[in-house]
Design an enzyme around this catalytic site. Sequence first.
Site, short mmCIF file in Angstrom:
data_model
loop_
_atom_site.label_atom_id
_atom_site.label_comp_id
_atom_site.label_asym_id
_atom_site.label_seq_id
_atom_site.Cartn_x
_atom_site.Cartn_y
_atom_site.Cartn_z
CB CYS A 162 -0.92 -0.01 1.22
SG CYS A 162 -1.96 1.46 1.34
CG HIS A 163 2.49 4.64 -3.06
ND1 HIS A 163 3.39 5.31 -2.26
CD2 HIS A 163 2.93 4.81 -4.34
CE1 HIS A 163 4.32 5.87 -3.02
NE2 HIS A 163 4.07 5.58 -4.27
CG ASN A 164 -2.53 5.55 1.13
OD1 ASN A 164 -3.24 4.72 0.60
ND2 ASN A 164 -2.59 6.83 0.80
CG ASN A 316 4.21 7.91 0.72
OD1 ASN A 316 4.56 7.50 -0.37
ND2 ASN A 316 3.30 7.28 1.47
#
Length: 463
Positions: A162-164, A316
Amino acid sequence: MVSFKARRSEPQLVSPARPTPREAKALSDIDDQHLLRYYETVVGFFRTCPGRTGSRPADLKGTIRAALAEALVYYYPVAGRLREEAGGKLVVDCTAEGVVFVEADADVRLEEFGEPLLPPYPCLEELLCDPGDIKAVIGRPLLFMQVTELKCGGFVAGFHMCHNIADGFGMIQFMMAVAELTVGEAFPSLLPVWKRELLSTAHSPSPTTYPNPAYQPLLNSLDFTSDDLMLSTPPHCMIAEYFVFGHSEVATLRSHLPGYLADSATSFELLTAAMWRCRTIALGYESSQRVRLMITMNARGRWNRHTLIPWGYYGNAHFSPIAELTVDELCRQTLAGTVELVRKTKLSVTKECMGSMVDTTAYIRQWPSLTMDRTYEVSDTRWIAAGNGLQLGWAEYVGGGIPLAGDLTSKLGSHHMRCKNEDGEDSTVVSLLLPRPAMERFKKEMDVWLNKPEKNLVIPSSL
């Protein structure tokens, strides 16, 4: 290309090896972007080192599974689940429910994937487990991992993450922790850091003052009605290809620059400038339309003296300055002018600019209609340097990266990745997704800049 079917086990949930804190953790405003609500795909190929097969675990997949469980003790939020609070804000519930792990075998040898090993990788879908809807991130496992053992003794690790929760650097950091624990290290050499408040701001219903104009295009795009061919073309009418740039191709592009710039321009600046111009022409935008270049930059490291992102931070931590001008302005200026614009955009990332980006990101969360209209996003993932960190003693990392797989609508830009070309030179491979007719126009435009229309830079796509 080689063709094969992997024999997979049933998916299993792997939880942290020991009890972990049960708590809720807020994501940063950079993490909590609508555009990041998807699972990023990463794949890594490993070869058994000659003379070291004796130290290779007899139960390779079981050893990696146990290392994954141990890594989740340190990265325990990854074993949790995302939920939405009021206003759509994402929070991680650290429930220790676990991540998905699949064991697989394939009757194929590593060298059959190609020498040199370059994308597109054959039968890539066989090396990745099925994550389901790749844009559904709420209440689901945050990591799907498959380890595929090859008949030569090598193996492939495929991830959907999951990029979050993590950016590319954070994903590789997690993979390195699993690798270290696989070979018996007591704990990861780089311990994870959460501290998502570093990239968060107080929320406000109205826009703040944006001291850096590089982010004004983000706000401008809120009012756009998209007519971009990249956004309206169905995925099955798109084609994904990879372009390899070795020393000779980079040197040819440099020959179009004046001396002062030919000596100082980085290969990333040069390739980005050339590809942006060729892509813009290939897509047939009108001369008066405004186009954008978005450069996704990692905020970690010594270059960034403005915002202290601690080592071990796996969230991120990327900022995306934007250049904007009309199609006519872009295509009429010299290649040198475009290279200088790319450099200026990179250098715009200052402390004030980063603060502006966090504020802007927090504000535009309220606008899910934000589009990437006529925007070319570029990420330089060569800095991840996975080849230097993903070592297992008895095995070595020989290639991989972020393939054009899964949800293609989240891959409208390009990734610059390390590779070896056919001559064994260190080179750059750049991914590109375009509508089929536009891809042909792009290749013709690029041939003009390279002065070598007879040389084929393209690796045929497996899509």
